[in-house]
Motif scaffolding. Structure first.
Motif, PDB file in Angstrom:
ATOM      1  N   ARG A 175       0.241   6.662   4.699  1.00  0.00           N
ATOM      2  CA  ARG A 175      -0.060   6.927   6.073  1.00  0.00           C
ATOM      3  C   ARG A 175      -0.003   8.332   6.711  1.00  0.00           C
ATOM      4  O   ARG A 175      -0.347   8.447   7.914  1.00  0.00           O
ATOM      5  CB  ARG A 175       1.341   5.956   6.852  1.00  0.00           C
ATOM      6  CG  ARG A 175       1.197   4.605   6.775  1.00  0.00           C
ATOM      7  CD  ARG A 175       2.643   4.029   7.239  1.00  0.00           C
ATOM      8  NE  ARG A 175       3.603   4.595   6.714  1.00  0.00           N
ATOM      9  CZ  ARG A 175       5.018   4.106   6.671  1.00  0.00           C
ATOM     10  NH1 ARG A 175       5.281   3.603   7.698  1.00  0.00           N
ATOM     11  NH2 ARG A 175       6.185   4.845   6.260  1.00  0.00           N
ATOM     12  N   ASP A 195      -1.893  -8.053  -0.840  1.00  0.00           N
ATOM     13  CA  ASP A 195      -1.946  -8.397   0.525  1.00  0.00           C
ATOM     14  C   ASP A 195      -2.623  -9.716   0.829  1.00  0.00           C
ATOM     15  O   ASP A 195      -1.905 -10.329   1.857  1.00  0.00           O
ATOM     16  CB  ASP A 195      -2.566  -7.203   1.274  1.00  0.00           C
ATOM     17  CG  ASP A 195      -1.712  -5.900   1.414  1.00  0.00           C
ATOM     18  OD1 ASP A 195      -0.560  -5.993   1.130  1.00  0.00           O
ATOM     19  OD2 ASP A 195      -2.326  -5.019   1.877  1.00  0.00           O
ATOM     20  N   GLY A 244       0.080  -2.022   8.289  1.00  0.00           N
ATOM     21  CA  GLY A 244      -1.759  -1.920   8.366  1.00  0.00           C
ATOM     22  C   GLY A 244      -2.425  -2.683   9.336  1.00  0.00           C
ATOM     23  O   GLY A 244      -1.676  -2.764  10.594  1.00  0.00           O
ATOM     24  N   MET A 245      -3.330  -3.278   9.064  1.00  0.00           N
ATOM     25  CA  MET A 245      -4.248  -3.786  10.074  1.00  0.00           C
ATOM     26  C   MET A 245      -4.143  -5.555   9.876  1.00  0.00           C
ATOM     27  O   MET A 245      -4.674  -5.992  11.110  1.00  0.00           O
ATOM     28  CB  MET A 245      -5.618  -3.114  10.188  1.00  0.00           C
ATOM     29  CG  MET A 245      -5.706  -1.754  10.054  1.00  0.00           C
ATOM     30  SD  MET A 245      -4.935  -1.091  11.429  1.00  0.00           S
ATOM     31  CE  MET A 245      -5.797  -1.414  12.755  1.00  0.00           C
ATOM     32  N   THR A 274      -3.094   0.508   4.270  1.00  0.00           N
ATOM     33  CA  THR A 274      -4.288  -0.371   4.269  1.00  0.00           C
ATOM     34  C   THR A 274      -4.876  -0.275   2.793  1.00  0.00           C
ATOM     35  O   THR A 274      -4.586   0.662   2.134  1.00  0.00           O
ATOM     36  CB  THR A 274      -5.362  -0.238   5.447  1.00  0.00           C
ATOM     37  OG1 THR A 274      -5.857   1.047   5.134  1.00  0.00           O
ATOM     38  CG2 THR A 274      -4.751  -0.380   6.616  1.00  0.00           C
ATOM     39  N   THR A 275      -5.655  -1.195   2.366  1.00  0.00           N
ATOM     40  CA  THR A 275      -6.246  -1.195   1.225  1.00  0.00           C
ATOM     41  C   THR A 275      -7.267  -0.107   1.148  1.00  0.00           C
ATOM     42  O   THR A 275      -7.518   0.879   0.158  1.00  0.00           O
ATOM     43  CB  THR A 275      -7.113  -2.843   0.833  1.00  0.00           C
ATOM     44  OG1 THR A 275      -6.014  -3.566   0.687  1.00  0.00           O
ATOM     45  CG2 THR A 275      -7.934  -2.414  -0.276  1.00  0.00           C
ATOM     46  N   THR A 276      -7.882   0.217   2.211  1.00  0.00           N
ATOM     47  CA  THR A 276      -8.936   1.334   2.406  1.00  0.00           C
ATOM     48  C   THR A 276      -8.241   2.602   2.331  1.00  0.00           C
ATOM     49  O   THR A 276      -8.690   3.416   1.589  1.00  0.00           O
ATOM     50  CB  THR A 276      -9.956   0.969   3.428  1.00  0.00           C
ATOM     51  OG1 THR A 276      -9.075   0.849   4.620  1.00  0.00           O
ATOM     52  CG2 THR A 276     -10.871  -0.092   3.501  1.00  0.00           C
ATOM     53  N   ASN A 277      -7.434   2.738   2.823  1.00  0.00           N
ATOM     54  CA  ASN A 277      -6.345   3.959   2.877  1.00  0.00           C
ATOM     55  C   ASN A 277      -5.864   4.211   1.325  1.00  0.00           C
ATOM     56  O   ASN A 277      -5.850   5.322   0.997  1.00  0.00           O
ATOM     57  CB  ASN A 277      -5.413   4.108   3.934  1.00  0.00           C
ATOM     58  CG  ASN A 277      -5.227   5.422   4.478  1.00  0.00           C
ATOM     59  OD1 ASN A 277      -6.273   6.174   4.299  1.00  0.00           O
ATOM     60  ND2 ASN A 277      -4.339   5.659   5.129  1.00  0.00           N
ATOM     61  N   SER A 281       0.903  -1.195  -0.080  1.00  0.00           N
ATOM     62  CA  SER A 281       0.018   0.038  -0.125  1.00  0.00           C
ATOM     63  C   SER A 281       0.909   1.183  -0.019  1.00  0.00           C
ATOM     64  O   SER A 281       0.504   2.346  -0.616  1.00  0.00           O
ATOM     65  CB  SER A 281      -0.720   0.099   1.148  1.00  0.00           C
ATOM     66  OG  SER A 281      -0.094   0.104   2.475  1.00  0.00           O
ATOM     67  N   HIS A 286      -3.055   4.473   8.496  1.00  0.00           N
ATOM     68  CA  HIS A 286      -2.702   3.107   8.481  1.00  0.00           C
ATOM     69  C   HIS A 286      -2.229   2.784   6.890  1.00  0.00           C
ATOM     70  O   HIS A 286      -2.781   3.350   5.936  1.00  0.00           O
ATOM     71  CB  HIS A 286      -3.535   2.013   8.772  1.00  0.00           C
ATOM     72  CG  HIS A 286      -3.980   2.288  10.345  1.00  0.00           C
ATOM     73  ND1 HIS A 286      -3.084   2.530  11.505  1.00  0.00           N
ATOM     74  CD2 HIS A 286      -5.321   2.526  10.786  1.00  0.00           C
ATOM     75  CE1 HIS A 286      -3.836   2.890  12.484  1.00  0.00           C
ATOM     76  NE2 HIS A 286      -4.978   2.809  12.129  1.00  0.00           N
ATOM     77  N   HIS A 302       2.765  -7.513   8.526  1.00  0.00           N
ATOM     78  CA  HIS A 302       1.921  -6.513   8.038  1.00  0.00           C
ATOM     79  C   HIS A 302       1.535  -5.363   8.894  1.00  0.00           C
ATOM     80  O   HIS A 302       1.710  -4.296   8.359  1.00  0.00           O
ATOM     81  CB  HIS A 302       0.854  -7.301   7.278  1.00  0.00           C
ATOM     82  CG  HIS A 302      -0.089  -6.241   6.842  1.00  0.00           C
ATOM     83  ND1 HIS A 302      -0.146  -5.718   5.467  1.00  0.00           N
ATOM     84  CD2 HIS A 302      -1.173  -5.555   7.299  1.00  0.00           C
ATOM     85  CE1 HIS A 302      -0.788  -4.826   5.122  1.00  0.00           C
ATOM     86  NE2 HIS A 302      -1.733  -4.758   6.006  1.00  0.00           N
ATOM     87  N   CYS A 303       1.529  -5.882  10.096  1.00  0.00           N
ATOM     88  CA  CYS A 303       1.072  -4.903  10.875  1.00  0.00           C
ATOM     89  C   CYS A 303       2.272  -3.873  11.403  1.00  0.00           C
ATOM     90  O   CYS A 303       2.112  -2.516  11.659  1.00  0.00           O
ATOM     91  CB  CYS A 303       0.190  -5.350  12.182  1.00  0.00           C
ATOM     92  SG  CYS A 303      -1.242  -6.215  11.966  1.00  0.00           S
TER      93      CYS A 303
END
Length: 201
Positions: free
Chosen positions: A36, A64, A107-108, A44-47, A23, A42, A96-97
């Protein structure tokens, strides 16, 4: 001794694979920014979707999932014991986190955990996805829904016929997810998924 090196190598592969911050790289390539630095903060995919658009977001999602799938699949095929598979899947989520390649700010872990489940037993990928969606709609708070999902994932898998390896993997990866999402427990969400910032006024 060779077996120990094999175990260490597979587990390390899990963490390093998880640490591949797609990401961050994709968003920087497309928009020239660190994913970020805005939105949820974060990787992430959504971000990625918020900042770079749907196509880059879908690419990141697939990558991911892949970085959870590949090391776990290799562990399923070549690890000398089931516990190594469980640890490898969980370490991919940990990577990943808290990625070593990005200052431990990642990410989460949901997509990576899903990739691990795909590698072990594909049907439980869909069970986990359905559980997360149902809890998100019920609780109406993405982070809290993810925490509950992580905690009850193994028992739910058991109810759906899961036994052995998939249960242990769900417990280990679910614990990592629950811990990770605690950071967003009190976060305000305007939308269930993309949670864009509220407009002024």
């Amino acid at each position: 001794m060779p077996e120990i090196f094999a175990i260490l190598g597979i587990c390390l592969l899990g963490y390093l694979s998880g640490s591949l911050t797609f990401s961050i790289w994709v968003t920087k390539l497309v928009k020239g920014v660190d994913v970020r630095d805005a939105g949820s903060g974060h990787a992430t995919t959504t971000n990625t979707i918020r900042q770079a658009g749907w196509l880059p977001g879908v690419i990141v999602l697939i990558l991911d999932i892949g970085k959870g799938f590949v090391p776990t699949w290799l562990a399923v095929k070549y690890a000398p014991a089931e516990w190594v598979v469980v640890l490898t899947a969980a370490l991919a989520v940990v990577g990943h986190c808290w990625p070593v390649f990005a200052g431990f700010r990642g990410g989460m872990g949901l997509a990576v955990a899903g990739g691990g489940f795909l590698a072990i037993d594909i049907q439980f990928f869909f069970v986990a996805l359905g559980l997360l969606i149902a809890l998100t709609l019920l609780i109406r708070h993405s982070a809290r829904a993810a925490i509950v999902t992580g905690v009850i994932l193994a028992p739910v898998f058991y109810l759906f016929g899961g036994r052995g390896l998939i249960i242990y993997a769900a417990a280990a990866s679910g614990l990592v997810l629950a811990v990770r999402f605690l950071s967003d427990y009190n976060r305000e969400y305007r939308e269930l998924w993309l949670d864009r910032e509220k407009p002024e006024g």
